[in-house]
Structures are given as C-alpha cells and as structure tokens.
Write a protein that holds these residues in place. Structure first.
Motif, short mmCIF file in Angstrom:
data_model
loop_
_atom_site.label_atom_id
_atom_site.label_comp_id
_atom_site.label_asym_id
_atom_site.label_seq_id
_atom_site.Cartn_x
_atom_site.Cartn_y
_atom_site.Cartn_z
N TYR A 1 0.04 4.80 5.38
CA TYR A 1 0.76 4.63 6.64
C TYR A 1 1.88 5.65 6.67
O TYR A 1 2.66 5.74 5.72
CB TYR A 1 1.31 3.20 6.68
CG TYR A 1 1.94 2.80 7.97
CD1 TYR A 1 1.16 2.35 9.03
CD2 TYR A 1 3.31 2.83 8.14
CE1 TYR A 1 1.74 1.95 10.22
CE2 TYR A 1 3.90 2.43 9.32
CZ TYR A 1 3.11 1.99 10.36
OH TYR A 1 3.68 1.60 11.53
N TYR A 2 1.95 6.45 7.72
CA TYR A 2 2.95 7.50 7.84
C TYR A 2 3.96 7.19 8.94
O TYR A 2 3.58 6.70 10.00
CB TYR A 2 2.29 8.85 8.17
CG TYR A 2 1.46 9.40 7.05
CD1 TYR A 2 0.09 9.21 7.05
CD2 TYR A 2 2.04 10.08 6.00
CE1 TYR A 2 -0.69 9.72 6.02
CE2 TYR A 2 1.27 10.59 4.98
CZ TYR A 2 -0.08 10.40 5.00
OH TYR A 2 -0.85 10.90 3.97
N GLN B 1 9.58 12.48 6.62
CA GLN B 1 8.26 11.87 6.50
C GLN B 1 8.33 10.74 5.49
O GLN B 1 8.91 10.88 4.41
CB GLN B 1 7.23 12.90 6.05
CG GLN B 1 5.83 12.38 5.91
CD GLN B 1 5.09 12.33 7.23
OE1 GLN B 1 5.54 12.87 8.23
NE2 GLN B 1 3.96 11.70 7.24
N ILE B 2 7.73 9.61 5.83
CA ILE B 2 7.63 8.46 4.93
C ILE B 2 6.16 8.11 4.82
O ILE B 2 5.48 7.99 5.84
CB ILE B 2 8.43 7.25 5.46
CG1 ILE B 2 9.91 7.60 5.60
CG2 ILE B 2 8.23 6.04 4.55
CD1 ILE B 2 10.73 6.56 6.33
N ALA C 1 9.10 0.41 9.03
CA ALA C 1 7.77 0.83 8.57
C ALA C 1 7.21 -0.16 7.56
O ALA C 1 6.03 -0.53 7.63
CB ALA C 1 7.84 2.23 7.96
N ILE C 2 8.05 -0.60 6.63
CA ILE C 2 7.60 -1.59 5.64
C ILE C 2 7.22 -2.89 6.34
O ILE C 2 6.23 -3.53 6.00
CB ILE C 2 8.68 -1.80 4.56
CG1 ILE C 2 8.81 -0.53 3.73
CG2 ILE C 2 8.34 -3.01 3.69
CD1 ILE C 2 10.02 -0.50 2.84
N SER C 3 8.00 -3.26 7.35
CA SER C 3 7.69 -4.45 8.14
C SER C 3 6.33 -4.31 8.82
O SER C 3 5.52 -5.24 8.82
CB SER C 3 8.79 -4.68 9.18
OG SER C 3 8.45 -5.74 10.03
N ASP C 4 6.07 -3.14 9.39
CA ASP C 4 4.79 -2.91 10.05
C ASP C 4 3.62 -3.02 9.07
O ASP C 4 2.57 -3.57 9.41
CB ASP C 4 4.76 -1.52 10.71
CG ASP C 4 5.66 -1.42 11.93
OD1 ASP C 4 6.09 -2.48 12.45
OD2 ASP C 4 5.94 -0.29 12.35
N VAL C 5 3.79 -2.49 7.88
CA VAL C 5 2.71 -2.48 6.88
C VAL C 5 2.49 -3.86 6.27
O VAL C 5 1.36 -4.29 6.08
CB VAL C 5 3.00 -1.45 5.78
CG1 VAL C 5 2.03 -1.57 4.63
CG2 VAL C 5 2.97 -0.04 6.36
N GLU D 1 -4.55 10.02 11.41
CA GLU D 1 -4.51 11.27 10.68
C GLU D 1 -5.84 11.56 9.99
O GLU D 1 -6.14 12.69 9.69
CB GLU D 1 -3.43 11.21 9.59
CG GLU D 1 -2.01 11.25 10.09
CD GLU D 1 -1.61 12.66 10.46
OE1 GLU D 1 -1.00 12.81 11.52
OE2 GLU D 1 -1.91 13.59 9.71
N GLY D 2 -6.58 10.50 9.68
CA GLY D 2 -7.82 10.67 8.97
C GLY D 2 -7.62 10.91 7.48
O GLY D 2 -8.49 11.40 6.81
#
Length: 123
Positions: free
Chosen positions: A24-25, A102-103, A43-47, A14-15
């Motif tokens: 992180y979106y 959206q998160i 998503a939390i796991s990915d981050v 996204e920049g």
C-alpha cells in the motif's frame, strides 16, 4: 483518495507486489497542512482497519512521531531531504517512510500452509 491533502495510491493500481502481499503506497505532501506522521497514521488505519481515533492506536509504541517528522521535513532553506528512509514494523506490517514523502506499507505474509504428501489409502 485524498486525505489531509495527501494522495493515496494503493499498489493494486500500481501493479506492484511485495511477495504475495499487496503493498500500500501513500505520498505525503510536505507543502500541505498535515504532518508526515498524520499521513502515516491514516495510511495505517486504511490498511489495518483500526480507526486513528481509537485509543488503542498510537505510533509512540513503534516510532517517535516527533523525531520522524523532524527527520523528513524539508530543510530550513525549504529544500527537500533526499536519499533517506526509515523502516519499522507496526502490527506485523513492514512500514518504510522515504525522504520524498513516499510511504510503503507491506502487510504481514500469510504463514505457509503445511505441505501434505499423497494420502495413503485407508485399509
């Protein structure tokens, strides 16, 4: 990346940045089979790198998952919720969930390095 029918788009693509940290979106698909909290957990796991199946990982310590799913799921007539969001912190990460699915997850900011003045010559 697609996971549970959800598109994940990191901020690097996204920049956009939040301070010095990458945001992180994730966009949740309310028409998909996964619950919003499932998308959030992945998503939390990915981050964080913590596996969602790890017994130490639970959203209940930070937010009521059932309440959050009810808060943002489409209305009984199928129309989406609008103009709402919920923000909370998980392991130092600022998490914001928006009514459109959206998160945004902002990692903790690194502590500022102590400023050092010019060094005096040794005598």
């Amino acid at each position: 990346m697609y996971r549970n029918q959800t598109y994940v788009k990191p901020a690097a693509q996204e920049g956009q940045r939040a301070g010095d940290a990458q945001t992180y979106y994730v966009k949740h698909d309310f028409e998909g089979s996964a619950e919003l909290t499932t998308t959030l957990a992945h998503a939390i796991s990915d981050v964080t790198g913590v596996d969602v199946t790890d017994t130490g990982f639970t959203l209940n310590d930070h937010v009521d998952p059932e309440a959050m799913d009810r808060l943002f799921k489409p209305k009984d007539d199928g129309s989406p919720r609008i103009n709402g969001h919920l923000s909370f912190t998980i392991w130092g990460h600022q998490v914001t969930v928006y009514s459109d699915g959206q998160i945004a997850i902002v990692p903790p900011r690194q502590p500022a390095q102590p400023q050092q003045g010019p060094q005096q010559p040794q005598r």
